[in-house]
Structure formats: structure tokens, C-alpha cells
Design an enzyme around this catalytic site. Structure first.
Site, PDB file in Angstrom:
ATOM      1  N   CYS A   1     -53.745  19.584  67.592  1.00  0.00           N
ATOM      2  CA  CYS A   1     -52.867  19.392  68.757  1.00  0.00           C
ATOM      3  C   CYS A   1     -53.335  18.265  69.685  1.00  0.00           C
ATOM      4  O   CYS A   1     -52.556  17.378  70.047  1.00  0.00           O
ATOM      5  CB  CYS A   1     -52.686  20.696  69.510  1.00  0.00           C
ATOM      6  SG  CYS A   1     -54.162  21.323  70.367  1.00  0.00           S
TER       7      CYS A   1
ATOM      8  N   HIS B   1     -54.180  24.733  73.817  1.00  0.00           N
ATOM      9  CA  HIS B   1     -53.130  24.037  73.062  1.00  0.00           C
ATOM     10  C   HIS B   1     -52.404  23.047  73.970  1.00  0.00           C
ATOM     11  O   HIS B   1     -52.217  23.302  75.166  1.00  0.00           O
ATOM     12  CB  HIS B   1     -52.138  25.040  72.480  1.00  0.00           C
ATOM     13  CG  HIS B   1     -51.185  24.430  71.504  1.00  0.00           C
ATOM     14  ND1 HIS B   1     -51.572  23.990  70.256  1.00  0.00           N
ATOM     15  CD2 HIS B   1     -49.858  24.151  71.605  1.00  0.00           C
ATOM     16  CE1 HIS B   1     -50.521  23.493  69.618  1.00  0.00           C
ATOM     17  NE2 HIS B   1     -49.478  23.569  70.417  1.00  0.00           N
TER      18      HIS B   1
ATOM     19  N   HIS C   1     -45.287  18.880  69.126  1.00  0.00           N
ATOM     20  CA  HIS C   1     -46.717  19.179  69.046  1.00  0.00           C
ATOM     21  C   HIS C   1     -47.153  19.386  67.602  1.00  0.00           C
ATOM     22  O   HIS C   1     -46.333  19.630  66.712  1.00  0.00           O
ATOM     23  CB  HIS C   1     -47.042  20.431  69.882  1.00  0.00           C
ATOM     24  CG  HIS C   1     -46.431  21.699  69.362  1.00  0.00           C
ATOM     25  ND1 HIS C   1     -47.052  22.925  69.474  1.00  0.00           N
ATOM     26  CD2 HIS C   1     -45.247  21.961  68.730  1.00  0.00           C
ATOM     27  CE1 HIS C   1     -46.295  23.868  68.941  1.00  0.00           C
ATOM     28  NE2 HIS C   1     -45.194  23.314  68.490  1.00  0.00           N
TER      29      HIS C   1
END
Length: 341
Positions: free
Chosen positions: A257, A305, A317
């Protein structure tokens, strides 16, 4: 002639034995039924796998932080070692200069005893004796003081380098531990997926594909258009839709990420750090209600994240090993805040 003789009746002991055996068989069957839990269904497996992916991602971000620290320490150690090498060369030159002074003094009338003592013993111990400096000429005093300062600087640099090397060893151990954790979580997730039938795995893939297609369509309906470097970062990330998610990767063909967000902003000419926790401290923090396309969006209370806001309540993402780089509703996760770079 057929026999009409009545069959022999079993005795009481035999009846008791058969009854006990039958009861034991029933008990064993019941225990076997209890001991064999029902095979988890597709949705249950998916939920467990997603939870394992999330745990692996937390470890991944810690791994990325340790890797970044390792690279920083290696660079610092290299610089210190270069400084020590240069300093040692300068120290040798200073000692040669002082030796030349002693030779000239000897030719013109004999070397000063204090200078002879300095040249023949450990300079670091001798230089601390201030009284000895009073017996040298001004030029010699200056040379001795330079040597003393250089020796002390070298000692400090060597000590600092030793400390950095110790930190580096600890960081490398941390890297190994985090990598092992990541691999364990991913292996456990794969083991769960392998319990599904081929048909169930195909259904799961179809569901993910439909969800991703719907999310992509929803993201493209956004009315606010990206601009500036945030827009350039989002445009770069869009070119990586469908790319694989791999822990520790930062492009150009696979990402985790924070690797994706770092890579995207690099394409826009902006350097940002490597982990979600450090990226969260860059730029200006903004509430979710004020997000604009290209802003960073951070998820979950521990911020493990991150994605790029894509407009219309969507994020672009690097999701997890099953989903890869894709669009997804930010409400599917736990959005905390945004950061405008």
C-alpha cells in the site's frame, strides 16, 4: 424333514457383552461426529483470509520501516567510515609535519627533550600533559594541538560508527523477524484458501471481479477532477490498476500500500517517505469530508493502510494479495483522515 427345533437362546453374559459393545460403538460415533467440525464455507474463509492479510500488512509496514532504517544506517556508517579514513590520513600528515620540525631542530642544535618524548610515546596520553606543551615552540605547540584535536575527533567518529553498527545488527534482526511474520500470515491465508473447492474459488474470484468493476465505474463518476501534483500522482497510480500486491514492493510492477503511494508521488516529482506512519506526518492533515482526488487516505486506528483518494467516496490502493491494485469504497475500511501533499 425340516427341523422345528427352537434356536438356542443367548445366555445373560453374552447379552450384556453385546449391549455394551453396541453402546460403545454409538458413543464412538457420537464423538467422531463432534470431533469433525463442519468445513468452513466460502464467506467464512474469505473473512478469515482478509483478517490474515490485514495482519500481514501491519507486519509489512513495520518491515518497510526497518528496511528504511537499515538503509539510513548503512549510509551513515559509510559516511563515518569515510570520515575516519580521511581523518587518519590528516593525522598522519600532522605527525609527519611535527617529525620534520623535530629533524630540523636536531640539525640546528639538538631536539628538545619534551618533543623527543612526544614522538617516542603514545601521543594521546602525552598530549594530556599540559606542562609538556610549555617546553615547545609556538609552531610545535600548534602542531601538537592539531594532532590532539584530530585524535579526539577520530575517537568520537569510531565510537559513533560502532554504535551505528550495533543498531544495524538489531535492525537486520527485526527485518528477519518481520519477514517471517509476514510469510507465516500469508501461508496461513493460502492454506485456508486451499480448503475451498475449485468451484468456490472461482465464485470468490468472480465476486471480487464484479465488485472491482462496480467500484471502478463508481470512481469514474467523480465530479471533482484532480489537479496539480496530487492529480499527477493519481494519474500515475491509475496506470497500475490490476498490478499485484506483494509485501515490501514499491514498483514499478508490484506494490504494497505505501509502496504504491510513494511510487505515485515520485512520478509526480514529489518525494515522500516509505511507511504509512511516516507518510501520515507529511503534508497537511485534512478530514475525510474535505478529501480531493490525489490526497492520501489513511485507514484503521493504527494507520497501517493508505491509498489515494479517487473521488466519489473511492480510494485507489494496493489492497491485498487477492485484490491487488484496485478501486474500493473508503467506507469498506475504517478511514481516519487524509493528508494533502
Amino acid at each position: 424333514m425340516a427341523s422345528h427345533r427352537r434356536p438356542k437362546q443367548p445366555n445373560r453374559a453374552r447379552v450384556s457383552f453385546l449391549t455394551a459393545a453396541a453402546a460403545a460403538a454409538v458413543a464412538l460415533s457420537s464423538q467422531a461426529a463432534v470431533a469433525a467440525p463442519a468445513k468452513p464455507g466460502k464467506d467464512e474463509v474469505k473473512a478469515k483470509v482478509d483478517a490474515l492479510y490485514e495482519e500481514a500488512e501491519k507486519a509489512t509496514e513495520k518491515f518497510n520501516g526497518a528496511k528504511e532504517q537499515q538503509e539510513k544506517l548503512e549510509k551513515q556508517i559509510g559516511q563515518l567510515q569515510d570520515q575516519v579514513a580521511r581523518g587518519q590520513g590528516e593525522l598522519n600528515e600532522l605527525r609527519n609535519t611535527l617529525g620534520s620540525m623535530a629533524s630540523a631542530q636536531y640539525r640546528t642544535g639538538g631536539i628538545d627533550p619534551s618533543l623527543a618524548l612526544f614522538l617516542s610515546s603514545d601521543p594521546e596520553d602525552y598530549l594530556d600533559q599540559a606542562a609538556a606543551l610549555d617546553q615547545l615552540s609556538g609552531q610545535q605547540v600548534e602542531a601538537v594541538q592539531k594532532i590532539q584535536a584530530k585524535q579526539r575527533t577520530l575517537a568520537q567518529q569510531r565510537q559513533e560508527a560502532a554504535g551505528k553498527l550495533k543498531d544495524l545488527d538489531a535492525t537486520r534482526k527485526e527485518l528477519g523477524d518481520k519477514k517471517q511474520t509476514i510469510q507465516g500470515k500469508l501461508a496461513e491465508a493460502q492454506k485456508l484458501l486451499n480448503t475451498l473447492t475449485a468451484q468456490e474459488r472461482a465464485q470468490l474470484k468472480d465476486e471480487d471481479t464484479r465488485a472491482s468493476r462496480d467500484d471502478s465505474a463508481r470512481a469514474n463518476l467523480g465530479s471533482v477532477k484532480a489537479s496539480g501534483r496530487a492529480g499527477a500522482a493519481l494519474a500515475a497510480a491509475k496506470t497500475k490498476l490490476g498490478s499485484a500486491y506483494i509485501s515490501g514492493h514499491e514498483g514499478p510492477n508490484s506494490f504494497d500500500c505505501s509502496g504504491l503511494t510513494q511510487w505515485a508521488y515520485k512520478q509526480a516529482g514529489v518525494g515522500i517517505t516509505r511507511t504509512t506512519w511516516t507518510q501520515a506526518k507529511e503534508g497537511t492533515r485534512i478530514p475525510i469530508s474535505q478529501l480531493q482526488p490525489g490526497d492520501l487516505v489513511f485507514f484503521y486506528s493504527d494507520l497501517h493502510h493508505v491509498g489515494l483518494y479517487a473521488g466519489n467516496g473511492m480510494t485507489l490502493h494496493a489492497s491485498n494479495p487477492r485484490g491487488g491494485v484496485k478501486y474500493e469504497k473508503i467506507s469498506y475500511m475504517e478511514p481516519q483522515f487524509g493528508v494533502r501533499i
